[in-house]
Design an enzyme around this catalytic site. Structure first.
Site, PDB file in Angstrom:
ATOM      1  CE1 TYR A   1      36.863  51.809  34.814  1.00 33.22           C
ATOM      2  CE2 TYR A   1      35.464  50.442  36.173  1.00 33.22           C
ATOM      3  CZ  TYR A   1      35.611  51.400  35.197  1.00 33.22           C
ATOM      4  OH  TYR A   1      34.497  51.920  34.619  1.00 33.22           O
ATOM      5  CD  GLU A   2      39.818  47.327  32.393  1.00 32.41           C
ATOM      6  OE1 GLU A   2      40.815  46.661  32.081  1.00 32.41           O
ATOM      7  OE2 GLU A   2      38.743  46.812  32.723  1.00 32.41           O
ATOM      8  N   GLY A   3      44.088  49.152  35.038  1.00 36.67           N
ATOM      9  CA  GLY A   3      45.443  49.676  35.196  1.00 36.67           C
ATOM     10  C   GLY A   3      45.375  51.070  35.779  1.00 36.67           C
TER      11      GLY A   3
ATOM     12  NE  ARG B   1      45.554  49.110  30.592  1.00 40.78           N
ATOM     13  CZ  ARG B   1      46.779  48.719  30.917  1.00 40.78           C
ATOM     14  NH1 ARG B   1      47.794  48.957  30.103  1.00 40.78           N
ATOM     15  NH2 ARG B   1      46.987  48.089  32.054  1.00 40.78           N
TER      16      ARG B   1
END
Lengths: 598, 598
Positions: free
Chosen positions: A440-442, A296
């Site tokens: 992406y990545e949350g 993140r």
């Protein structure tokens, strides 16, 4: 063709003058990395990004990756050669543990190189980036044997890594994962299932690929508490740790995407592939979170990188393009028109981007130094405070730097008019590539919920109180500093808004959690604006001190910083009151409608 | 595959209940177009857009246009058949003069169909859209002979039209145009030069293409005062008005673009092509402005269209996608997860888009009715006031509806997570297509300058004062209306901010024009927010009246409107104070930096 110049001078200013890099000298890895050495390393990395990666960026966008009938994936021409150079020069292992072949240098250095790479060639940078993420999970959760085998191969870059979370029916809600792991009685498992959106899932850059895969062991509990993490190599290592038999994990297809065409986004099919547990049974999400936090931060940095390279190319155009005359009379009287940088609206656009970028870079490096402190310091209180900071800032950096980074790429594209819309000039690619970082990545909505629902209340609000205290103390301590004083009013107004919003959640969201959800995205941005403003206050203080010393080395550089700080306070900081208004509106109106009235 | 449903009910509500369509019955063309007939026409148009154009949208995006070695351009499969149907049914000429084969119906109807088309298939809709723009310029500036020949061919759709302004070195600053026109002594000219970014410049939909081309007659004055507008047909009409000899104007290449792949964006080479003056010599920009104003409104509508279709598809996903649980306990307890529409942040996103869309549609139709009044009314005062409104709102509609329309497409895409980023789901196309609307027909920064520099001060501020008066009167008149009263506080705060900002320009931008430029974009958005808020106040009033009547026909519809109005006031309207802060910051900081300090 777009170009890129890595902001090394800016980084050195942040490390040396603003963030007290040298005061970290007692941490492992820092003693060797003197400022001079750091500058030399960064200049080397900058050159590689500018001269090798940046020219490959449009090449990768146009060519994309290709998959043959047997599932082999070829990366764009030039990617493999660039990877070999990068790998041989040890960049992947810059901050990895020396025990496994890394260089043990500060994570902070790696974060800086990540920005340069993300700006120069986001799609390419994801290949080594994912290896670093996988290595981080292995470093924390791997057995000594796993580390010796896999971590050292990732560090050398001979093998690469991936993260396999998402399935067709679930991305955010990983409790719904269906992929199965069946124990074989010899410590291994057979993994079956389908994963989608797997970045760098298959490619031709390395001799082997180490997939980290979330799956459910037969008979495990439902939901998030029944998920385990597995190491599933593309080729099973033989007795010598060399790639041996082909494991039945394969790329079923490549996704056709809006951007990052140079990165292979794969549907991955696991057909009874052999894997080994990484970390504890049913604690896979926990293990994956280590990787996700690293990732993140890296994604936030990607947002910054795209914003920076888009700025640089818009600026070059604004200086070059002759169109119209200044509102106050010709500035280029011998030419047929003035360069468009004379126009206030063009300057507004440029400065809005630049004042974001420089503060975002400061926030990233401040947080990266905290990461080093948190992982390397013997001082438990300092390490804990640094870890608190990391937890708090991770969703802010991921969410705000990518939301604004994308907006900035769009604004930079706009400055080129029609030339921004055609692919020839490269601005469209920055926009299309930057777009993924918000997802992406949350996805950023999840970052906002993580901030409001998890990071704020954690440990009785210890992290957020420490941040408020730090900013409040800065405001008090500097009230008498002539050069900084004009910034403090807006800064204080922003901090007040943030504190009011935090208090509003305390009073209204405990009993009515929808009130937290309804304000979460605005809160994340409010937090980001205040954090970035604080970075400007600190940069301005450092620049004012450098100028006052009479030996700044580059007065122009520091005078510009003071102007940029003022710009941020005038144009970005007032956003906080808008955010507070929206947060205080609560959830009632939006929750009052039935789903079918939408 | 994405889908689209045209908002016919919403349009009829606006026409009948909010904007007083029937009170326009005395204008030519309106008498025949009773509300029932309007609804029938719109339903017909809606069906074509939903069933023919929408399915062709991803097809066109993927296939794009192709150019053969001789410069012939082929549109995507299905485009030609759709065009034939559309043409045969008379849609192109809906609002064109009956004298030249048009149907003479209100322009307002055409604007509605434009929204439906822009939502269903932006790239396709540009082909007839450009013909309408060319027809508008011919209708005003053409000789009777030119109209009889060209306008009637454009009206029937047998021929199509284009606008040729931009050259490689100039887009915004048309005074720099180099294309040349040499008089041939027979009333015709030979046109030479290169034009770029020419939408629909070459294609296979029609038997002939009528290019309207800006060029400089040999010996004309420098700058904008030496530019003339020419009619340059692809095939020179023979004595019977049929396409005859091929004129040396050709497509040199197709641009590779971020979006609108289904539309052919051409580099056009004029190699001594025969053309005829349209309007007066050296008054070409003036003649072109007629076309540009029509086109700017149409582009604003395109922004709305993309926002609407993106909303509809995000909503469908939000109802369908099961992920996570509501913060207040399961709403779909029998399923493995709740649909994501239970989450406040998802609702926030949806409602932010929808409350924009519905107000934007109202603003467009309000302005379209003013356009009809301005062009068709015998009442000079009414026509003048309507024309003032048009002039004022054109840059607001173009700039705000496309800036926000794009942002909304991005927000809608975000709701699909990774599925939004891959091309399969169609959300990426909405974003990529919407992006052009911020750029063409005058980039939005130019719209903002047009508003602040030209439209505000015109006629002593008559147009803007009329707008302030109207909103102020509404606020006064409705202070006692229970259902509307809660909206009036925020509405008044917004109007106050707009008036303060206007006053700030009067006090600070006359002597220092950079102060106007520095605040222009924020002012345009401030204006847009207030105008959209006013639309919500009027819609709420109409819905409250319908509910109070006890015979609304659809109480749910009107109750939802009241909730949406409240949402707009809570979440969008507070933006005005941020805009005012930025405007009041002025130009000093941004103009204080040298161009090379950027």
């Amino acid at each position: 063709m777009p170009s890129y110049k890595a902001p090394v001078q800016d980084v050195m200013f942040l490390l040396n003058d603003v963030l007290g890099y040298e005061s970290h000298g007692n941490l492992p890895g820092f003693a060797d990395a003197t400022p001079d050495l750091v500058e030399a390393i960064l200049s080397e990395g900058a050159r590689f990004c500018e001269e090798v990666l940046a020219p490959l960026n449009p090449v990768g966008d146009r060519a994309g990756c290709t998959r043959d009938g047997e599932g082999n994936v070829t990366t764009p021409k030039g990617f493999k050669e660039a990877y070999e150079t990068y790998r041989e020069n040890g960049w992947i292992a810059l901050s990895m543990p020396e025990e496994f072949g890394g260089q043990g240098l500060p994570t902070t250095l790696n974060s800086i190189i990540q920005e340069f790479m993300s700006a120069a060639n986001l799609a390419w940078g994801m290949y080594p980036g994912l290896s670093q993420g996988a290595a981080a999970a292995l470093a924390v959760h791997g057995s000594q044997e796993q580390k010796a085998l896999y971590l050292s191969k990732l560090a050398s870059g001979e093998w690469s890594g991936t993260m396999n979370l998402t399935e067709p029916h679930c991305g955010t809600d990983l409790g719904l994962i269906k992929s199965k792991a069946v124990p074989q009685g010899d410590g291994s498992y057979k993994i079956s299932g389908q994963k989608i959106f797997i970045s760098a899932g298959e490619h031709d850059l390395t001799e082997n690929i180490v997939h980290l895969v979330l799956a459910r062991i037969e008979g495990a509990p439902e939901g998030t508490k029944g998920i385990s993490l597995f190491i599933v190599p593309k080729f099973l290592p033989d007795g010598d740790g060399k790639p041996g038999a082909r494991n039945p994990v394969s790329c079923g297809s490549l996704e056709e995407k809006m951007g990052i065409h140079g990165n292979a986004t794969c549907v991955m099919n696991y057909d009874g592939a052999t894997g080994w547990l990484l970390g504890e049974e049913n604690r896979g999400l926990n293990a994956m979170f280590v990787m996700m936090n690293e990732a993140r931060l890296a994604v936030g940095i990607q947002g910054l990188g795209q914003s920076e390279v888009a700025y640089q190319n818009a600026l070059a155009y604004a200086r070059d393009r002759l169109q119209g005359r200044s509102l106050t009379g010709p500035k280029n009287p011998d030419g047929k028109a003035d360069p468009i940088i004379v126009h206030p609206d063009v300057r507004r656009t440029l400065l809005s981007i630049r004042t974001f970028n420089e503060a975002a870079r400061a926030l990233v490096l401040w947080t990266a130094l905290k990461s080093d402190t948190s992982h390397r310091s013997d001082d438990k209180a300092a390490a804990q405070a640094a870890d608190d900071h990391m937890g708090l800032m991770t969703p802010v950096i991921k969410g705000v730097l990518t939301d604004k980074g994308f907006d900035n790429a769009v604004a930079a594209q706009q400055m080129l008019g029609g030339h921004g819309y055609i692919e020839e000039w490269g601005m469209s690619q920055f926009v299309r590539d930057a777009r993924i970082t918000m997802i992406y990545e949350g996805a950023n909505g999840i970052q906002a919920l993580d901030l409001v629902g998890r990071k704020l209340p954690r440990d009785g609000g210890r992290a957020v109180m420490a941040f408020f205290n730090e900013v409040g103390t800065f405001l008090k301590d500097n009230a008498g500093e002539e050069a900084v004083a004009p910034l403090l009013g807006p800064m204080k107004a922003g901090l007040d808004d943030l504190q009011k919003a935090t208090m509003w959640f305390m009073n209204n969201a405990m009993a009515e959690p929808d009130n937290a959800g309804a304000g979460s995205t605005d809160y994340m941005h409010l937090f980001g604006t205040v954090a970035l403003g604080y970075m400007w206050a600190r940069m301005a203080k450092a620049s004012a001190a450098a100028l006052a010393s009479g030996a700044s080395g580059d007065d122009r550089f520091h005078e510009t910083k003071l102007t940029l700080a003022r710009y941020f306070m005038e144009r970005h900081m007032p956003e906080t009151s808008l955010r507070l208004s929206r947060i205080s509106a609560g959830a009632e109106t939006m929750m009052g409608l039935d789903a079918d009235a939408f």
